[in-house]
Design an enzyme around this catalytic site. Structure first.
Site, mmCIF file in Angstrom:
data_model
loop_
_atom_site.group_PDB
_atom_site.id
_atom_site.type_symbol
_atom_site.label_atom_id
_atom_site.label_comp_id
_atom_site.label_asym_id
_atom_site.label_seq_id
_atom_site.Cartn_x
_atom_site.Cartn_y
_atom_site.Cartn_z
ATOM 1 N N HIS A 53 11.683 54.853 37.462
ATOM 2 C CA HIS A 53 11.178 54.649 35.951
ATOM 3 C C HIS A 53 11.146 53.061 35.837
ATOM 4 C CE1 HIS A 53 10.942 54.888 31.656
ATOM 5 N NE2 HIS A 53 11.042 56.205 31.828
ATOM 6 N N GLU A 56 9.570 55.982 27.959
ATOM 7 C CA GLU A 56 8.229 55.748 28.230
ATOM 8 C C GLU A 56 7.344 56.048 26.637
ATOM 9 O OE1 GLU A 56 6.956 57.318 31.715
ATOM 10 O OE2 GLU A 56 4.870 57.865 30.980
ATOM 11 N N ARG A 70 6.104 52.955 24.878
ATOM 12 C CA ARG A 70 4.869 52.386 25.311
ATOM 13 C C ARG A 70 3.781 53.457 24.767
ATOM 14 N NH1 ARG A 70 5.132 52.736 31.177
ATOM 15 N NH2 ARG A 70 7.260 53.403 30.716
ATOM 16 N N ARG A 89 3.958 55.959 36.672
ATOM 17 C CA ARG A 89 5.041 55.307 36.926
ATOM 18 C C ARG A 89 5.209 54.422 38.022
ATOM 19 N NH1 ARG A 89 9.097 59.633 34.481
ATOM 20 N NH2 ARG A 89 8.674 59.083 32.424
ATOM 21 N N HIS A 137 14.871 57.260 39.192
ATOM 22 C CA HIS A 137 14.744 58.117 38.111
ATOM 23 C C HIS A 137 14.826 59.332 38.378
ATOM 24 C CE1 HIS A 137 14.020 59.122 33.978
ATOM 25 N NE2 HIS A 137 12.875 59.769 34.255
ATOM 26 N N HIS A 138 13.703 59.692 39.475
ATOM 27 C CA HIS A 138 13.311 61.309 39.466
ATOM 28 C C HIS A 138 13.436 61.540 41.019
ATOM 29 C CE1 HIS A 138 12.377 65.091 38.044
ATOM 30 N NE2 HIS A 138 11.651 65.298 39.080
ATOM 31 N N ARG A 150 5.958 62.094 39.826
ATOM 32 C CA ARG A 150 5.878 62.986 38.535
ATOM 33 C C ARG A 150 5.401 62.569 37.293
ATOM 34 N NH1 ARG A 150 9.150 63.737 34.341
ATOM 35 N NH2 ARG A 150 10.906 62.377 35.145
#
Ligand code: FAD
Ligand code: MEZ
Length: 596
Positions: A390, A403, A406, A427, A529-530, A569
């Protein structure tokens, strides 16, 4: 129950001695501190210790004297504590024993991410060692040989959004559920989710006049995932997304605010009014529904093995109860909703060496042992090497900055005071661009109108990670940035907003100009992050084996699976994924049980 008055008196006496530093010798742990109140039965129902892994009796003893979490939070407010450690985004009934331990040093669970400055009595240092699933083989075999302690229709592993959605859905389709969570608190990564849940063609988009199409959500998701996603899963995600919003709404969720996330063609990220965090809200709604449905939710309960018969049909799970030891639950179906592995940097670096040593946005339980459990049962995986960083994690606060900041208008500038990227690109691209800047970090810069547009920003101010300037000049000075450069950057960005065209970085959404003082900045850098990859599933959430057929009785949903998000993602697609595929997994498992 122990006399509350007596306990309070002795607690006060003991504490006064402890705090005043009198002859009273400070005890090491809470159990020693409470010793003069009686024997083991002061806390435990049995001399042998805890009788269930939720520590139900023990926690009742704590609250009978100290009050509930709400009472404690009220006391924190009276003491004018800046941050009440007893009130936060945790979901469900938070047990006192999540942080306050009896026989070992107490550890504030929040310390795993946050860097609050508060003293916890009898505190130790937070650390989590990854414990492989196959330690204590002998004890495991003994528990299996002893036969099942419990029997149910469906076992669900993991109390994040995917597990909770599956629990509600399995119940709605007639199944009896036991849900197991290895952490002392429920909610996994889901309770941390901030920016929103993506859905197309929803009632809330219609109300706001946002024109979206299921096909556009599919195209955006495939493009963001570099087209290696499983198209059938993406279709399922997008086609069910609006219905999943309605399903949550029918259970009392507020998903009426809509913002923009990176890589999306239109605003489709749904969240509560005013832009409050989506995850804790969705998780709480699902948790309440799961409890109402009668699901037996057990914390501190790690699944270490899926049990199968000789033909490979699932027959249940082996559980490691933190306090009650290993035991078997017999069931016809098991749903793996165990989330990702972002907090286990050894595992992250194994699949993507470039991320070695990176911090993570994830909760402490995101270690990936659920993946090991499914692999041992013969499951196939896909895309494990795709792990997302992220772009905006705060090194000061140890938390991710959504996010949505932004999406609602903040820009990214470097130490030289200049923009360097389309802020709402995907990302992977935003993270790579930040890492190329001086100091490998950047600053989110925004004005008061962005702050007012998003409730979540108040949390960042509360956490002390936001620098404020009455003017752009003052902000630049506080951030050690060249004043003329930052002034020029903001003036030229405001020009793009006016013309509706960003000629420098082609940012597609320009929601507002940055003209309302005061101005704000948050230092940010990328953090793990993911986990895009995971267990291979079909559109019914059935888990595939390495031969390409399904493992009978094994289902999976959410971040534990791969295929929905491809190589990257899109922001907002995970909450959509866990609600939709959690529902599908619950329904499929219940139908499988019925058909057996
Ligand atoms: P989780 O919610 O992580 O739950 C899995 C649970 O399984 C955990 O509680 C874990 O402890 C438990 N578990 C694991 N192994 C075992 C085992 N062996 N036995 C028992 N229990 C086990 N996505 C969006 O779409 N929108 C957002 O705004 C957003 N914001 C985010 C913000 C942050 C800070 C983070 C970290 C993620 C965010 N995401 C967001 C991503 C999203 O939150 C997650 O991908 C999603 O919630 C995962 O849900 P899950 O149910 O699959 O897993
Ligand atoms: O999908 C996410 O991970 C997300 C939207 C996170 C965030 O920045 O809020």
């Amino acid at each position: 129950m122990f006399s509350a008055t007596l306990k309070r008196t002795s607690l006060a006496l003991a504490l006064s001695g402890f705090i005043a530093g009198s002859a009273y010798a400070a005890p090491e742990v809470l159990a020693d501190f409470h010793q003069e109140m009686g024997d083991c039965s002061t806390c435990h129902v049995s001399k042998k210790g805890p009788t269930d892994d939720n520590l139900t009796h023990e926690n009742q003893q704590c609250t009978s004297c100290h009050g509930t979490m709400d009472d404690m939070a009220a006391q924190d407010a009276e003491k004018k504590l800046k941050v009440s450690p007893h009130k936060s985004h945790l979901i469900g009934e938070i047990a006192c024993t999540s942080c306050h331990k009896g026989h070992e040093k107490s550890v504030a669970y929040c310390d795993a991410c946050h860097s609050f400055d508060f003293d916890l009595p009898f505190a130790g240092k937070w650390e989590r060692k990854f414990v492989p699933i196959d330690v204590n083989k002998d004890a495991q075999e003994k528990a299996i040989a002893a036969g099942p302690r419990d029997t149910t229709d469906v076992v669900i592993v993991g109390s994040g959004g995917a597990g909770l959605a599956a629990a509600v859905s399995a119940h709605n389709n007639g199944a009896k559920v036991i849900l197991l969570e290895k952490e002392p608190v429920a909610g996994g990564n889901t309770k941390l989710a901030a920016g929103g849940m993506n859905a197309a063609e929803t009632q809330f988009q219609a109300k706001l006049g946002i024109k979206d199409k299921v096909s556009t959500m599919i195209d955006d998701t495939m493009k963001g995932g570099r087209n290696i996603n499983d198209p059938a899963l993406v279709k399922e995600l997008a086609q069910n997304s609006s219905d999943s919003i309605d399903w949550l709404t029918s259970m009392g969720a507020d998903m009426s605010d809509i913002g923009r996330m990176g890589g999306a063609s239109v605003n489709r990220s749904h969240r509560p009014t005013g832009g409050a965090g989506v995850g804790a809200h969705v998780a709480q709604v699902l948790y309440n529904a799961a409890v109402k449905s009668g699901a037996d939710i057990r914390l501190n309960s790690r699944v270490v093995r899926i049990l199968e018969d000789a033909a490979g049909n699932v027959t249940g799970v082996l559980v490691e109860g933190k306090y009650t030891g290993y035991y078997v639950i017999k069931s016809k179906a098991v749903i793996m909703a165990t989330g990702g592995f972002g907090k286990n940097n050894d595992r992250v670096a194994k699949y993507d060496p470039a991320l070695k040593g990176f911090a993570a946005t994830n909760h402490p339980g995101a270690t990936g042992d659920g993946l090991d459990v499914a692999l041992a049962a013969g499951a196939d995986t896909r895309d494990l090497k795709y792990i997302q960083a992220h772009p905006t994690w705060s090194p000061v606060g140890g938390v991710m900055v959504t996010e949505a900041v932004r999406g609602n208008g903040a820009i990214l500038v470097n130490r030289e005071g200049k923009r360097f990227v389309n802020e709402i690109t995907t990302r992977d691209k935003a993270s790579a661009a930040i890492l190329k800047q001086t100091g490998a970090s950047a600053f989110l810069v925004f004005d008061d109108s962005v702050r007012k547009s998003l409730k979540k920003i108040e949390n960042y101010i509360h956490l002390g990670i936001v620098t404020e300037g009455k003017t752009v000049k003052e902000l630049a000075e506080k951030m050690n940035m060249p004043v003329p450069a930052l002034e020029k950057t903001i003036a030229s960005y405001n020009g793009f907003v006016k013309t509706g065209k960003d000629t420098e970085f082609a940012r597609p959404n320009l929601p507002r100009d940055l003209v309302s003082a005061p101005y704000y900045a948050i230092e940010v850098k990328p953090a793990v992050h993911h986990s895009m990859g995971g267990l291979k599933i079909d559109t019914k959430a059935e888990v595939m084996n390495k031969k390409g057929s399904t493992i009978k009785g094994l289902f999976a949903a959410g971040e534990a699976t791969g295929g929905v998000h491809g190589a990257n993602r899109l922001g907002g697609n995970a909450i959509s994924d866990i609600v939709t595929f959690g529902r599908i997994a619950g329904k499929s498992a219940a139908e499988f049980v019925k058909a057996k």
